[in-house]
Enzyme design. Sequence first.
Site, PDB file in Angstrom:
ATOM      1  N   TYR A  17       0.826  -1.207   0.000  1.00  0.00           N
ATOM      2  CA  TYR A  17       0.000   0.000   0.000  1.00  0.00           C
ATOM      3  C   TYR A  17       0.863   1.261   0.000  1.00  0.00           C
ATOM      4  CZ  TYR A  17      -2.806  -3.823   1.789  1.00  0.00           C
ATOM      5  OH  TYR A  17      -3.380  -5.046   1.963  1.00  0.00           O
ATOM      6  N   TYR A 144     -13.233  -6.395   5.423  1.00  0.00           N
ATOM      7  CA  TYR A 144     -12.001  -6.508   4.627  1.00  0.00           C
ATOM      8  C   TYR A 144     -11.702  -7.994   4.436  1.00  0.00           C
ATOM      9  CZ  TYR A 144      -7.199  -6.531   3.111  1.00  0.00           C
ATOM     10  OH  TYR A 144      -6.058  -6.779   2.395  1.00  0.00           O
TER      11      TYR A 144
HETATM   12  C1  PLP Z   1      -9.859 -10.747   7.475  1.00  0.00           C
HETATM   13  C2  PLP Z   1      -8.824 -10.865   6.389  1.00  0.00           C
HETATM   14  N1  PLP Z   1      -9.111 -11.578   5.292  1.00  0.00           N
HETATM   15  C3  PLP Z   1      -8.209 -11.742   4.308  1.00  0.00           C
HETATM   16  C4  PLP Z   1      -6.968 -11.158   4.382  1.00  0.00           C
HETATM   17  C5  PLP Z   1      -5.981 -11.329   3.252  1.00  0.00           C
HETATM   18  O1  PLP Z   1      -4.943 -12.182   3.616  1.00  0.00           O
HETATM   19  P1  PLP Z   1      -3.539 -12.121   2.845  1.00  0.00           P
HETATM   20  O2  PLP Z   1      -2.917 -10.808   3.194  1.00  0.00           O
HETATM   21  O3  PLP Z   1      -2.785 -13.301   3.382  1.00  0.00           O
HETATM   22  O4  PLP Z   1      -3.823 -12.249   1.396  1.00  0.00           O
HETATM   23  C6  PLP Z   1      -6.633 -10.396   5.498  1.00  0.00           C
HETATM   24  C7  PLP Z   1      -5.319  -9.724   5.586  1.00  0.00           C
HETATM   25  O5  PLP Z   1      -5.085  -8.833   6.353  1.00  0.00           O
HETATM   26  C8  PLP Z   1      -7.590 -10.242   6.542  1.00  0.00           C
HETATM   27  O6  PLP Z   1      -7.319  -9.514   7.631  1.00  0.00           O
END
Ligand code: PLP
Length: 429
Positions: A17, A144
């Site tokens: 980011y 998210y």
């Molecule tokens: C709730 C949630 N789902 C999915 C993800 C995505 O995971 P990754 O960063 O391993 O792709 C994150 C990452 O912060 C997350 O907090």
Amino acid sequence: MMNQDLKFNLKHIWHPYDSMTKPLPCYMISYAHGVHLKLKNGIKIIDGMSSWWSTIHGYNHPRLNIALKNQIDKMSHIMFGGIIHSPAIKLCKKLISILPKKLECIFLADSGSVSIEIAMKIALQYWYSLNKNKKVFLTIRNGYHGDTFSAMSVCDPKNSLHNLYHKFLPKNLFAHAPKSSFMNTWNHNDINSFLNLLINNKSIIAAVILEPIVQGIGGMKFYHPEYLKQIKFLCNEHKIPLIIDEIATGFGRTGKMFAYQHANIIPDILCLGKALTGGTMTLSAIITTRKIANVISNNEPYKLMHGPTFMGNPLACAVACENISILQEGTWKIQIFNIEKQLKQELLPLINNSYVLDIRILGGIAVVECKYSVNLKLIQKFFVRHGVWIRPFQKLIYLTPPYIIDTFSLTKLTRAIKYAIHNKLLFIK
Ligand SMILES: Cc1ncc(COP(=O)(O)O)c(C=O)c1O
């Protein structure tokens, strides 16, 4: 004087980011052990982030290292198509042993975001196999779920990292986020927005997808377990699969092994990642019910069309297995209990500060929501100068420390937050 490596980094390497032309400052870490990160100049700082929820037992954990070392001389990787190996068998047996009986069909994938893609593909293919045209996902605001395309399509369309991309994404349904917080009483009106969307669109909804209890990067909010309970009830009633994203919350962070246990529900599709390998390597898992797997698999000639090159990576499986063995010994429960107690004692009094809007603490998570956005560049430098690694975003200063943290180190983290809150120059008014 900036050294050559940092200059090279600035010129050539993207960071999460961030910008290539005006990047945020970057720190060179040469070694990490326990809760400490060692900077290039030899100074050690205390990690308050667990490398984004993942290194739950701390860095360089001897048991995790041994699991990796033992596996690497056997085979670090081998394709999963037509091949199975003992680390994958052992890991899947372990996962099944800590999950509800209903969740028994496991897909091993690369990262959290990819696991969300696969979970969503599974839901779409489930309905395709049943000859139903159900293609839309229902979720809630402030969510998210990752950075890949389908994952972004269920992240909050405005209040998320991905609002820029929303015009390129499939359109999904977003209910208002619940207002009843984990700590307060349940307001039964909270379910109305979700209920209305579900009832009005049930014929096209492929699945509901949610982070359980804790909404992470979408605002670090903790919602009431009753909300999740009611959602599961509605999903059951209307035969809509519920995808639970435990990528951040899984493996003890909220005080339960899995956050969905706060609501006493069982998901239909579960996504795990981050702490699955104790934060040593990337690995994720999608676990479904037998029913979902069978519906997809019986619709010949179609199969589940996903198969990443590094699927079931033996090194990642071996270390994940050892990580779960450590968790099964149960010390994490005491560690999280103590962290929560100390975080409450040391951070809750900050609520009287005029720059603080709210403070939320659950298990090994503390969130100080400020009234103003932080100046990330300045606050990051400030924290490093105070011997801690804390990476806030927007108005949120938060901690997710390794479970092994000692009281002294945790106090250093909370004290650094207190100092930061009292330094008005670190905020953008
Ligand atoms: C709730 C949630 N789902 C999915 C993800 C995505 O995971 P990754 O960063 O391993 O792709 C994150 C990452 O912060 C997350 O907090």
